[in-house]
Design an enzyme around this catalytic site. Structure first.
Site, PDB file in Angstrom:
ATOM      1  CG  PHE A  45      -0.360  -1.070   2.483  1.00 19.30           C
ATOM      2  CD1 PHE A  45       0.132   1.114   3.438  1.00 19.30           C
ATOM      3  CD2 PHE A  45      -0.814  -1.539   3.014  1.00 19.30           C
ATOM      4  CE1 PHE A  45       0.544   0.650   4.178  1.00 19.30           C
ATOM      5  CE2 PHE A  45      -0.397  -1.478   4.344  1.00 19.30           C
ATOM      6  CZ  PHE A  45       0.328  -0.955   5.146  1.00 19.30           C
ATOM      7  N   GLY A  48       1.183   3.484  -3.142  1.00 18.08           N
ATOM      8  CA  GLY A  48       0.435   4.802  -3.861  1.00 18.08           C
ATOM      9  C   GLY A  48       0.078   5.487  -2.097  1.00 18.08           C
ATOM     10  CG  HIS A  49      -2.378   5.725   1.486  1.00 18.34           C
ATOM     11  ND1 HIS A  49      -1.729   5.832   2.640  1.00 18.34           N
ATOM     12  CD2 HIS A  49      -3.467   5.922   1.228  1.00 18.34           C
ATOM     13  CE1 HIS A  49      -3.326   6.659   2.980  1.00 18.34           C
ATOM     14  NE2 HIS A  49      -3.639   6.487   2.007  1.00 18.34           N
ATOM     15  CG  PHE A  50      -0.040   9.882   0.702  1.00 18.06           C
ATOM     16  CD1 PHE A  50      -1.367   9.453  -0.240  1.00 18.06           C
ATOM     17  CD2 PHE A  50      -0.719   9.967   2.044  1.00 18.06           C
ATOM     18  CE1 PHE A  50      -2.666   9.970   0.305  1.00 18.06           C
ATOM     19  CE2 PHE A  50      -1.672  10.061   2.359  1.00 18.06           C
ATOM     20  CZ  PHE A  50      -2.577  10.087   1.443  1.00 18.06           C
ATOM     21  CB  VAL A  55       0.101   7.818   4.838  1.00 19.33           C
ATOM     22  CG1 VAL A  55      -0.537   7.559   6.662  1.00 19.33           C
ATOM     23  CG2 VAL A  55       1.381   9.115   5.261  1.00 19.33           C
TER      24      VAL A  55
END
Length: 144
Positions: A45, A48-50, A55
């Site tokens: 994750f 893409g986050h971020f 995060v």
């Protein structure tokens, strides 16, 4: 009582990348437990986050708390074999601090209603002594 990742995988159907608990400690069947998640930069994750500011998504922290509660509930009932714990509801979720790579997330769950098919929990997640997330969770233990 404490369970490792192998036992967690016997109790829960989740697998990588959605298994979000590395071990569960301080288990008091039917009452409480603490899940441990070692957050690493290798988590999918974070791509893409971020980008540039990794995060952990709040919804995944909630899922980690729910998985901790599921392990404790499964260990609390002798008739749990062959059943699955399903997440039913979230109330009062609050996200207080950011969780990122290198953090050790501790999910503390306490049963407020349990023993039958519907369970309710007060759940809090910490990094060190800092409260990062809290919520009230509802789950159902059902047949597969």
């Amino acid at each position: 009582m404490e369970v490792d990742i192998q036992k967690i995988m016997e109790l829960l159907p989740h697998r990588y990348p959605f298994l979000l608990v590395d071990k569960v400690i301080d288990i008091v069947p039917g009452e409480s437990a603490t899940g441990i998640k070692n957050v690493t930069i290798n988590e999918e994750f974070f791509q893409g986050h971020f980008p540039g500011k990794p995060v952990m998504p709040g919804v995944l922290i909630l899922e980690a708390m729910a998985q901790t509660a599921g392990v404790m509930a499964m260990l609390s009932q002798t008739e749990a074999a062959g059943k699955t714990v399903y997440f039913m509801g979230i109330d009062g979720a609050k996200f207080r601090k950011v969780v990122g790579p290198g953090d050790t997330l501790q999910m503390k769950v306490k049963t407020t209603r349990g023993g039958g098919s519907v369970w309710k929990f007060d759940a809090e997640a910490y990094v060190g002594d800092t409260l990062v997330t809290q919520a009230k969770l509802t789950a159902m233990m059902g047949a597969e």
